[in-house]
Each structure stands twice: as C-alpha cells, then as structure tokens.
Scaffold this active site. Structure first.
Site, PDB file in Angstrom:
ATOM      1  N   PRO A  76       0.818  -1.215   0.000  1.00 50.40           N
ATOM      2  CA  PRO A  76       0.000   0.000   0.000  1.00 50.40           C
ATOM      3  C   PRO A  76       0.851   1.263   0.000  1.00 50.40           C
ATOM      4  CG  PRO A  76      -0.805  -1.560   1.626  1.00 50.40           C
ATOM      5  CD  PRO A  76       0.516  -2.079   1.147  1.00 50.40           C
ATOM      6  N   CYS A  77       0.262   2.332  -0.531  1.00 48.96           N
ATOM      7  CA  CYS A  77       0.963   3.627  -0.562  1.00 48.96           C
ATOM      8  C   CYS A  77       0.724   4.330   0.767  1.00 48.96           C
ATOM      9  CB  CYS A  77       0.454   4.490  -1.707  1.00 48.96           C
ATOM     10  SG  CYS A  77       1.230   6.114  -1.775  1.00 48.96           S
ATOM     11  N   GLN A  78       1.554   4.047   1.728  1.00 47.05           N
ATOM     12  CA  GLN A  78       1.449   4.748   2.997  1.00 47.05           C
ATOM     13  C   GLN A  78       2.195   6.072   2.918  1.00 47.05           C
ATOM     14  OE1 GLN A  78       2.661   2.030   6.160  1.00 47.05           O
ATOM     15  NE2 GLN A  78       0.516   1.974   6.758  1.00 47.05           N
ATOM     16  N   VAL A 117       1.917   3.273  -6.364  1.00 44.50           N
ATOM     17  CA  VAL A 117       1.381   4.404  -7.110  1.00 44.50           C
ATOM     18  C   VAL A 117       2.503   5.296  -7.626  1.00 44.50           C
ATOM     19  CG1 VAL A 117      -0.821   4.423  -5.892  1.00 44.50           C
ATOM     20  CG2 VAL A 117       1.086   5.777  -5.002  1.00 44.50           C
TER      21      VAL A 117
END
Length: 443
Positions: A76-78, A117
C-alpha cells in the site's frame, strides 16, 4: 530452474500473482505460490475463488518466509511520514514497507517485483524512494524503478504506476523503458516500451465494452433527459465529457444539470465564466479558489440584472458569500457519472473511490461501465471471478494492478534472474573443478 517459487504479499485479489504466473507460463516455466498474504476479507474471498486457497491475513503475524525465488508485493501507498529526516534517507519504521524488509531478512529470494502508485517516485522530493533503494541495496539487491503506463501494454487505460525490481548479487540491465505516457487520455499514441510488448495496433475503450449489459447499469431517465437537453439530443457529444464543478472545458456542471434548482441561461453563463475567470492572475496569484467581488464579476459579465442573477445563484446555493465576496459552491455533488469515456480513445485511470461512476454512451445507452468492463481495462480475462457485490468489485479493480504491465515486467525479471543464476552456478562449478585439479597429487 525448472520450477520457480514465489511469495505474494499484499496480494489484493491476486493481480500480481496472475500476471507472474502468465509470465512464467509464456517462458515455459512452472510457477508455484508458496505463501500469499492479504488482510482484507473481501479480497481474500475473491483470491480464494480464483486460486483455490485463502491468503494469510495480517502481514505483521508472518514470522518467516518459506524458501522461494521471487518476492511479489503490491504494498500500500502509505505516507512514509518520517521520510527524509535521517542521514538523507527517510525512516521506514512503522510503515508497511518495513514489513517487507523484515521478511526479506528471514529469507532472501533471488529477485523481487514491487508495485506502487506513481506518487512514490517523487514523494518527499524523492527521499522516500531513496530510502527504499537504500534498504534494498543494503540487502544485496540491484534496484531499478520504472514508471510505466498501462496504455503502452495493450490496455485502453491511462494508468501510470511505479514498478520496483531487483536481483540478488547482480547488476542487470532491463529492457523496460520508463514513460508516463500522455497527460490526457485523448492524446495517446502507443509506444514500444518492452521487448515483450512490441508496438501493436492501439486498443480503445470500445474493445472492452460489453454489447448488452444488464439494465441496472443504465443512468436514470431524469439524468439522461437533462443530458439530452444540454446536448440537443446528440448524446454522441458525451464522449470524453467530465461532470465537475471546478473546471471548464469539456465539462458539465451542477448548475447546467439543475441539481440545486433549474438555472436560467444567464445564470449558467455567469457560473461558467466565473469558474474560468477566477483563475486569472489579475484577480490574485492563487491557482484555484479565488473569491471575487461583485465589481470583479461585472468586469467579465456585464449584465443589467447582475444583482438579481447573483442573488438567485446564492439562494440556490451555487454561490455563497464570504466577507462580501462570491465563491462557487463547487465539489463532488454525487453525479451519477463523473466522466464519460470516449469509446474511440483510452480510459482515464481506474481508481477505487469512483470506478463505479465511470460512464459511457454505447449502443444508444447512457450507462456506467460494468465491473467486467473495469476488469478488462485492467487486463483480467473474463474467466476471472469477480466479487458478486458490484461496488466491492469496482473498488477492488481500482486498487488492482494492470495484468499486462506486470506480466511484461515479470518476464524481464524472470529471464534476467535465470541468466544470473546460471552464471553463478557456472562460476561455482568452475571453482570446484579448479580446486579439484589443484588438489590432485602427481603420480
């Protein structure tokens, strides 16, 4: 390496796995998934339906990875909130990327493929990506980052993602070429960006549309009637139209649809000029959100009934007054569709938040695209089982990867890894043979 084993972390509905398996199959190599992990129960459900086993849950609970050659992760794009605050690198502690490095330390595969992303490339002015590179290279891997657009890999979608790849104890040169593609989905021209995907006839949205989908995807009759009025019954003019309140151009706005009350031609004209003119530097240096006085509005909308028109727009809540200045009440008004795709062009990026509100005018129907069409935009075959709940399916597909792109990346990584593995094996065998000759006693 007749069979390759891989681990699938942050697996989602299995897009990266599916693409990796297709890549291996195209190279006549058997691929076996030895561990998968995904915390979302709805994604686990779809994954199990398609691959026959349920992924493990929370990655924090995985203590060690089994033996494998390839590590796959669509992490995930944290926010990487601490990036760039320590010795020129960001601090990955507390982020999910740290879980990848933690598990890498339990078993080092021969290669990895990570997807994220586009914003990761420039996050914190590049320091976040530098952090990731630093952590990966410290573990003995090469590191390459590619920005690839799905439209260049046989999919009619303007989708840019970053792909991070590396091989253990190697310095590979990959044939992939970064290219973010067009700024606008209407100006796309195909490019050859991988040896595995030579330049072919470009595909368009029309290539993924279903001929006769369920009527539940049709827009409401009231919405369609308003669109007919706006375009004088020529609904072909919907191709490429946005429904948005803070941009001009090829857009439809809430005041044109009459969402808060029907507007006169003069009221519509004033609002359309307002959202364009308020961006002018003569009214301030802000790019958006400029508040304008009555006199400033009069400078581009000279009308004898200006006061009445403004009062009416305020009463209908298309405008509001702040300290004697006017501001459009713009935003997301829950339009049935936020963008109409042009069947002859490529699609805008499919995203989880509103994939269910992409529209199309096709076969004389004004409708939303279907989950199956969304899946086709991502390169999923029609045999892939989607979530039975449409909204969950849209959300999952917006979060997924583009199969064609990951397949092309995986083909390159698998081939390079096999090459370097063969080289290492050959060097080892040569060293053994050399040592054996030196240790032989003379007769």
């Amino acid at each position: 390496m007749g069979k390759i084993r891989f681990v699938d972390l942050f697996a989602g509905i299995g897009g990266i796995r599916l693409a990796f398996e297709q890549a291996a199959y195209s190279l006549e190599i058997e691929a076996e998934c030895v561990l998968s992990s995904e915390i979302d129960s709805d994604a686990q459900f779809v994954y199990e339906k398609n691959f026959g086993h349920k992924p493990l849950g929370d990655i924090h609970l995985i203590e060690q990875l089994p033996e494998h050659e390839f590590l796959l992760a669509g992490f995930p794009c944290q926010a990487f909130s601490h990036a760039g605050k320590k010795e020129g690198f960001g601090d990955t502690r507390g982020t999910l990327f740290f879980e990848i490095t933690r598990l890498l330390d339990t078993y080092k595969p021969q290669a990895f493929i990570f997807e994220n992303v586009r914003g990761l490339y420039s996050h914190e002015k590049g320091r976040t990506l530098a952090t990731i590179k630093h952590e990966i290279e410290n573990r003995g891997y090469s590191f390459n980052a590619f920005l690839l657009n799905s439209a260049n890999f046989g999919l009619p979608q303007n989708r840019v993602r970053i792909y991070l790849v590396g091989i253990l104890d190697a310095s590979p040169t990959f044939g992939l070429i970064s290219d973010v593609g067009p700024k606008d989905s209407h100006s796309y021209n195909p490019q050859q960006l991988s040896l595995f995907y030579p330049l072919k006839k470009s595909v368009a949205v029309a290539d993924v549309l279903e001929e006769n989908p369920d009527n539940k995807y049709d827009c409401s009759s009231a919405f369609v009637e308003v669109l007919k009025q706006i375009y004088n019954n020529d609904l072909n003019r919907l191709h490429g139209v946005r429904l948005i309140d803070y941009r001009g151009g090829n857009s439809i706005h809430s005041w044109e649809l009459g969402l808060r009350g029907k507007c006169s031609a003069d009221e519509i004209e004033l609002m359309n000029r307002f959202i364009l003119k308020r961006r002018n530097k003569i009214f301030g240096n802000e790019q958006d959100g400029k508040l304008l006085t009555r006199d400033q509005i009069a400078s581009f909308f000279d009308h004898p009934n200006l006061e009445e028109i403004l009062d009416s727009l305020v009463a209908k809540r298309y405008l509001k007054i702040i300290n004697g200045q006017y501001k459009p009440v713009a935003g997301n008004f829950s339009f049935e569709v936020y963008k109409f795709l042009d069947p002859s062009k490529i699609s805008v990026t499919l995203v989880a938040s509103d994939a269910n509100r992409l529209g199309v005018y096709h076969n004389n129907r004004v409708r939303r695209i279907t989950p199956r069409e969304a899946a086709r935009l991502q390169g999923f075959a029609d045999s892939f089982i989607l979530h039975p709940n449409d909204n969950k399916a849209y959300h999952q597909l917006g979060n997924s990867v583009s199969i064609n792109v990951v397949k092309a990346v995986a083909q390159e990584v698998i081939m390079k890894t096999l090459y370097y593995t063969q080289q290492r094996t050959q060097r080892f065998e040569n060293a053994i043979a050399h040592s054996s000759r030196n240790n032989q006693k003379p007769v």
